[in-house]
Design a protein around this motif. Structure first.
Motif, PDB file in Angstrom:
ATOM      1  N   GLY A 143      -1.742   5.087  -1.522  1.00  0.00           N
ATOM      2  CA  GLY A 143      -1.257   4.172  -0.689  1.00  0.00           C
ATOM      3  C   GLY A 143      -1.829   2.717  -0.685  1.00  0.00           C
ATOM      4  N   ARG A 144      -1.919   2.383  -2.074  1.00  0.00           N
ATOM      5  CA  ARG A 144      -2.300   1.010  -2.247  1.00  0.00           C
ATOM      6  C   ARG A 144      -1.273   0.004  -1.888  1.00  0.00           C
ATOM      7  N   PRO A 145      -1.686  -1.228  -1.614  1.00  0.00           N
ATOM      8  CA  PRO A 145      -0.283  -2.185  -1.323  1.00  0.00           C
ATOM      9  C   PRO A 145       0.093  -2.768  -2.768  1.00  0.00           C
ATOM     10  N   SER A 146       1.456  -2.749  -2.681  1.00  0.00           N
ATOM     11  CA  SER A 146       1.990  -3.070  -3.910  1.00  0.00           C
ATOM     12  C   SER A 146       1.688  -4.441  -4.157  1.00  0.00           C
ATOM     13  N   PHE A 147       1.596  -4.826  -5.459  1.00  0.00           N
ATOM     14  CA  PHE A 147       1.543  -6.463  -5.748  1.00  0.00           C
ATOM     15  C   PHE A 147       2.537  -7.239  -5.637  1.00  0.00           C
ATOM     16  N   ASN A 148       3.832  -6.718  -5.471  1.00  0.00           N
ATOM     17  CA  ASN A 148       4.903  -7.288  -5.046  1.00  0.00           C
ATOM     18  C   ASN A 148       4.755  -7.918  -3.476  1.00  0.00           C
TER      19      ASN A 148
END
Length: 168
Positions: A143-148
């Motif tokens: 559930g990490r934030p996406s780099f996009n």
């Protein structure tokens, strides 16, 4: 717990290229992105850091300097750097668990092949004045934030002169 707009804790970390990195010596145009990862034992971290490698230019173009840090030992971190496709990411190691707690990172006790203790993921955007602008903490590898999404957020922040939120 560190809140947005608070001064970030000082961070001095050894890098796999045998230099030392200090948060207080960073002077990015817009932000320093500090990415705390679990360590070499984590396949999700490998995917995340290799994705970051592919998008590193996009962060640089936005005036964001980047570092990835774990509590891994020097030998393990150097093996990570060699084995993963992350050749342009400054890679820090040896983050003491006590310092990780100062950042509000979750700490896990190792199971199976994992280290005895290690940090769970965290992503921070730090202003040139060393205040926390954005933080994302996970208690699990997932559930990490996406780099996009992070890049899109940075674009909006810079365009709208959007203030740090979550400080109240």
């Amino acid at each position: 717990m560190i809140k947005p707009r608070d001064k970030a804790p000082e961070l001095t970390i050894k890098l796999v290229n045998d230099t030392t990195w200090k948060l207080s010596e960073q002077s990015p145009e817009n932000f320093t992105m500090v990415l705390f990862y679990r360590g070499k034992h984590c396949p999700v971290c490998k995917s995340q850091l290799e994705e970051l490698q592919k998008k590193l230019d996009k962060f640089t173009q936005r005036g964001v300097s980047v570092i990835a840090i774990s509590s891994d030992t020097e030998d393990v971190a150097k093996a990570t750097y060699k084995d993963w496709d992350i050749s342009d990411i400054p890679l820090g190691y040896g983050l003491p668990i006590e310092e990780a707690r100062e950042w509000g990172l979750f700490i896990s006790e190792g199971i199976k092949e994992e280290p005895k203790h290690f940090t769970e993921p965290g992503l921070f955007l730090i202003t040139p004045e060393q205040t926390v602008y954005w933080e994302s903490l996970q208690s699990m590898p997932f559930g990490r934030p996406s780099f996009n999404d992070v890049l899109g957020g940075i674009d909006y922040i810079l365009k709208a002169d959007y203030p740090a939120r979550g400080e109240a």
